[in-house]
Write a protein that holds these residues in place. Structure first.
Motif: not given
Length: 814
Positions: A398-408
């Motif tokens: 962890g320790g890093q901003p999480i961003t969405p994995i996109e289905i597209a």
């Protein structure tokens, strides 16, 4: 060195590391998976239709499509071997699945005790390796019994694997199903990075015996290990368990019961050492539990039981009543049954463009975008398209901003994802056929555990109707308009729930429910859960499961949680307890999806103990026999209904309502030198070792962490400030985190070389309150809550001992 100099050095190190990582990583959305880079398309990954697993699941008759669905569940890995190979380095050597599969004499587990020690299912038709295999690079891997038929999924002509090498060379990697490993759910794949240079450097004997050799992040192993869903979901059949669990037959195994005996601390830590803090962290996972956010860490230690999958058909049907969700944005890119079928009963669960009726699979009910979306998400979570997935978070630590994995993006850049989407409808068909309950009455000798006294069963049924059915029956009365929470949108859900809960306490509900329970077909097609979202203020169980952040807006599973989930209101405050003094305080639960748990199904409850979402209520028994299951059930159900029988905390005793997971020995957070980035290795030399207690000979070592330290005090720190509302608040939060870590490192470094645990406890005592203030889940009591039937709920009568005993007898019949 002064604390201010230390803080400056810490900032410099963190900045350098983050800069290096950012510079080395491509931008999200720009990478392709191995299959696409090899020129493959989804059509080149046809589903296997061989009925190799025919004897499993009671030898039920399956159609060709249903067979394909089972094969996908049991052997399809979707290219996730790439992830698990890489995690050997990310975990600094703690995880090494090739060693987990091996029977080398120096290891703690082999095929002889793999079930007892690891809780893994030995694949039938294999034998233990008795020496190094010259045909497999000297590894001690299980050998297929020559008297058994071959594995059809190893057919490289029918199922050709991709050919790609990260080192710029194209090499064959066998069938895209890999090779059977001897463990159900793990498949072997030739490593495309194992080129001539790697082969020349390879030494199997040193791989097993020499830490200086195997603790090298540059070591290339000849095989990668892929993981299918079977690893966490296949187990011994409750109604036909193996005589010897180390040597089951296919007929003794069930595809959907959940890996109830899985020891994550031993499987994910091949060389367990209680003096290493990651072992202490893993050790909080009871057998049969796993933190599903372990890799895409949300900085909450959150082990949860691996669900049995029962009565999928009735479960889908009841979602028409309670599972309505609204989708928006990327959520609408999830495949629905309607994308594969033009008519039929499965098309009723989606109304274009944005309404879906869905079961809620994860315990917090977050994967709420449709049944197929929930299945597809699982493959991403175990490593499919890791090329993209790993760009959205820092794995494990962890320790890093999480961003969405996109289905597209997955649809565009991952052939493995495309193939998985095409095959999960067959998996759903398999579940519809194969998830019938395992009933105690169907077990040879099971009658001895079932009462013949009909009055007792009738009494238990009435107790169930009055106390349990409101959460644990899919057949309940129809409430008045505005009272059924299944018909409320996210933002209005809590208002509806409160009305519903109040109604379930009335004579109107109980009278109608008693009549329903007495119907002859009450047990038929009953999922024995409503799958409603129950507020933690009602459950009072450990709040961490409901505080998971992976599915909230903007996080990794953003595309896999519905808009109505994201709009759920805050449930209010829950009581938490200081892990050192026991003092109670109030914690305000955040809005946006968190704070709710969907009730577990009670189907086959006799076979699924221990209980609660973390398997913490009841005594674990490693035997899958009926006698052992019933002993575990009896112990667990009594502790559920008589909470005073539950385990107490060894430090605080009766000051808190249960038990806190604490470190069992003095431990250290250690990173072996071989796994350090090259630019940090000079810190290990005497000339640069300015923190001798932290940068030691050949490793970084932080501690001592004294025995008795609450594990989650360290594990649940919100490093990023994800719960903050504004950028300014986030910056202030991160400053507090940095100040806390600076003080902790400085004070630990100041301890004398012969410091005792009492000395170290004083250091931690000085930072307890700041750590609690920064915690993502300050609820450390793991076995509290679910006090239904006791005097803990105002306005509800407590059950008598006779009521409880009758209820137990009734539950055995489900």
């Amino acid at each position: 060195m002064s604390r201010f100099a230390l803080r400056g050095a810490t900032i410099a190190l963190a900045s350098a590391l983050l800069s290096l990582l950012s510079a080395c990583q491509p931008a999200p959305g720009t990478v392709k998976d191995e299959a696409l880079r090899a020129g493959r398309d989804a059509a080149s990954f046809p589903a296997a239709d061989e009925d190799y697993f025919h004897d499993m699941d009671g030898a039920i008759a399956l159609s060709s499509d249903e067979i394909k669905g089972r094969n996908m569940w049991l052997v399809w890995t979707g290219g996730d071997d790439r992830l698990w190979d890489g995690l050997t380095n990310t975990s600094v050597g703690t995880l090494d699945l090739l060693k987990t599969l091996s029977s080398y004499p120096g290891l703690q587990a082999s095929r002889d005790n793999r079930w007892t020690w690891l809780g893994l299912v030995n694949e039938p038709c294999f034998k233990k390796a008795t020496g190094p295999d010259p045909n497999r690079y000297g590894l001690w891997l299980d050998q297929r019994d020559p008297s058994c038929p071959g594995d059809p999924f190893e057919n490289e002509q029918k199922y050709p694997g991709v050919k790609i090498g990260a080192r710029g060379k194209t090499v064959p990697v066998g069938s895209y199903y890999g090779y059977a490993s001897g463990v159900v759910g793990l498949r072997l794949f030739p490593n495309p990075d194992f080129d001539a240079a790697a082969a020349k450097h390879w030494d199997a004997k040193r791989y097993y015996s020499d830490p200086n050799y195997y603790n090298d992040k540059n070591l290339v192993r000849p095989y990668r290990v892929g993981m299918s869903c079977a690893l966490c979901h296949v187990g011994p059949s409750p109604v036909k368990p193996p005589d010897d669990p180390e040597n089951p037959k296919w007929e003794n195994l069930a595809s959907n019961v959940g890996a109830q005996y899985f020891w994550v601390d031993r499987i994910f830590d091949w060389n367990p050492d209680s003096s290493v803090f990651p072992w202490q962290l893993f050790h909080t996972s009871r057998p049969g539990t796993l933190d599903t956010s372990l890799i895409s860490s949300d900085s909450i230690n959150n082990p949860r039981s691996m669900n049995a999958v029962y009565n999928l058909g009735p479960r889908l049907t009841q979602s028409l009543r309670w599972g309505q969700e609204t989708l928006a944005g990327g959520q609408r890119n999830n495949k629905q049954f309607n994308d594969f079928l033009s008519s039929g009963p499965l098309t009723q669960f989606y109304t274009p463009p944005d309404t879906v009726h869905t079961p809620r699979v994860l315990k917090d009910g977050s994967d709420s975008v449709g049944a197929l979306g929930a299945l597809n998400r699982v493959y991403l979570n175990i490593g499919l398209f890791s090329e993209e997935w790993l760009l959205h978070f820092r794995a494990l630590v962890g320790g890093q901003p999480i961003t969405p994995i996109e289905i597209a993006v997955a649809n565009k850049n991952s052939v493995y994802w495309q193939a998985t989407e095409q095959q999960t409808p067959d998996m759903a068909l398999f579940f519809l056929k194969s998830t019938a309950p395992h009933l105690l009455k169907d077990v040879p000798g099971g009658d001895k555990y079932l009462t013949k006294d009909q009055k007792v069963l009738d009494h238990g049924a009435m107790v169930f109707a009055d106390t349990c059915a409101r959460c644990h029956s899919s057949k309940i009365p129809t409430p008045a308009p505005g009272v059924d929470p299944g018909g409320c949108s996210g933002k209005d859900y809590l208002t509806c729930w409160n009305k519903y809960w109040a109604w379930t306490k009335t004579d109107d509900f109980k009278t109608k429910m008693r009549a329903i329970v007495q119907q002859k077909d009450f047990r038929d097609d009953n999922y024995f859960s409503t799958e409603l979202r129950v507020p933690e203020t009602v459950l009072r169980t450990n709040a961490c499961s409901s505080l998971a952040t992976n599915a909230i807006a903007g996080n990794i599973w953003d595309n896999f949680s519905s808009q109505t989930y994201k709009e759920l209101p805050s449930i209010g405050q829950v009581t938490v307890y200081d892990p050192y003094t026991g003092a109670p305080s109030q914690y305000t639960m955040p809005a946006g999806g968190r704070g709710y748990i969907r009730p577990a199904s009670l189907i086959s409850i006799w076979s699924t103990a221990p209980f609660l979402q973390n398997n913490v209520i009841g005594t674990f028994n490693p035997s899958p026999s009926v006698d052992a299951r019933m002993a575990s059930f009896q112990d667990a159900i009594e502790k559920m209904l008589w909470p005073e029988k539950r385990e107490k905390d060894p430090v605080l005793g009766d000051k808190i309502p249960g038990y806190i997971d604490r470190t069992t020995a003095t431990s250290w957070l250690i990173i072996r030198g071989g796994y350090l980035p090259d630019f940090l290795r000079p810190l290990l030399s005497p000339a640069h070792r300015f923190f001798p207690a932290i940068f030691g000979e050949g490793e970084i070592k932080l501690g001592p962490i004294p025995a008795g330290t609450p594990v989650n005090l360290l594990a649940d720190i919100d490093l990023l400030g994800e719960s903050t509302a504004t950028p300014e608040e986030k910056l202030d939060h991160q400053k507090k985190v940095l100040d806390l870590l600076t003080k902790l490192i400085h004070d630990l470094n100041a301890l004398p070389p012969n410091a005792t645990d009492d000395d170290a406890r004083k250091v931690f005592a000085n930072v307890v309150q700041p750590m609690l203030a920064l915690s993502k889940c300050p609820d450390f009591v793991v076995n509290r809550g679910h006090y239904f039937g006791t005097a803990s709920y105002p306005g509800e009568p407590a059950l008598t001992d006779d009521d409880k005993r009758a209820l137990i007898e009734y539950l055995k019949t489900l």
